[in-house]
Scaffold this motif. Sequence first.
Motif: not given
Lengths: 128, 357
Positions: B28, B32-35, B288-290, B292, B310-311, B336-337, B339
């Motif tokens: 996976l 760090s997935q981000m890096e 703000k939020g993600v 999905r 995703s982000f 989202i949730r 909202k």
Amino acid sequence: MSELREELKYLSSHEWARLEDDGTVTIGITDHAQAALGDVVYVEVPEVGSTVTMGEEAGVVESVKAASDIFSPVSGEVIAVNEQLEDAPETVNNSPYDDGWFFKVQPDNVQELENAMDAEAYKAQIDE
Amino acid sequence: MLKHTPLVTQHQNMGAKLVDFGGWSMPLHYGSQMEEHHHVRRQAGMFDVSHMTVVDMQGKEAKAYLHYLLANDVDKLNAPGKALYTAMLNEQGGVLDDLIVYRLPWGYRLVVNCATREKDLAWMQKQVGGFDVEIRARDDLAIIAVQGPEARSKADAVLADYQLPACTNLSSFSAAEAGDFFVARTGYTGEDGYEVILPATQAGDFWERLAEEGVEACGLGARDTLRLEAGLNLYGHEMDETVSPWVANMGWTLALEGDRVFIGKDALLAQKKAGLKETLVGLILEGKGVLRAGQTVHVNGKQGIVTSGSFSPTLGKSIALARVPSDIAEHCQVEIRNKLLNARVQAPCFVRRGKVL
């Protein structure tokens, strides 16, 4: 190996709670939780002045991978939130027990924390 | 029991977090997935994608068979080494799989998805009928994708001298056989690079030498955010057997001209004639939020769905691909949730060659 702190209380849903000297409770997520989530990109915390209930949802943490609800270990009024997380959510990954705290509660009944696990019990859970 | 790729030892040694991916134990991330994501956009990263299936097709009627099997036209492959992206459809025009087909001197090579492997192979076999074609799944091969602005130069430094002449002048979306290696200038990240198909027995050595050259090992997590930023479809998300390629941004892959008969063609023509009510778009979350997969999109009182979200590490915001009513304009709302959050609509492509579009 993920870091644990002896003085903290833990929930099975991977939040930690710290009883401060002034009787307030600080809440965050554990080192184990941040590692499992991966890079945190968004944190939603309750508003200051709102009330939270023990065992109920109080916020959300989202990583690149997934969203996860945050549960409150105590009931009470939210007296502070970590505003740093809005612009720097990665603080949760870098410092889960210190700079990466989520919110502080003035508890209605501090005895509620006795329902949470100590470090040893939480360690046993995550080692399973 | 999970299946392992030939690189499992390398993954373990490099600290990969291995997860069950369609029955395979796959990395996976390695920390760090981000890096890893940023490394591919800025330098070079490598992915083990050996869980995907390589299918070779040979025989006098391989071309005629592929004319019938695939929605894109292999006649566009006007020279050996050329690659083509295509859908394989069912009779109803639903997408059985998306795949790349390469033309080679000896026949054709297809690379299909992991989760669809058994279904695809059974379907391909079923359609052979009277065609003189031999279909062979190549489980003796591994696939390593090397992606990023520095990917080709770093990979060239690792390839043997005798392999280089075939690879150095590859044009985009073409491939060459270089000794035991098959090197394609293709990818799934929006960056330049190679996808190298090689004997499983040589995969570990090649991987380790790429690492020594400074190519960062990247997991499937980064692969997903990279392909999402590039606006590339993922089977099972943007399309499946119940989704028409017309509403999955795949209209450009449908070769409908002429009298070529292929599976799903009649359905595609009928769908177009009836009018297409949905389209695939890109979304950028304004708040703000993600975003999905599975979240509901609200457009002019009608609803659509987030197919992948995703982000975006490159944009620093949440992005998504969404299947929405065709009359969508520049803005919509995503639930989202409980909202409703505002999102901006754009073409389904956010980043290409390191640049934000």
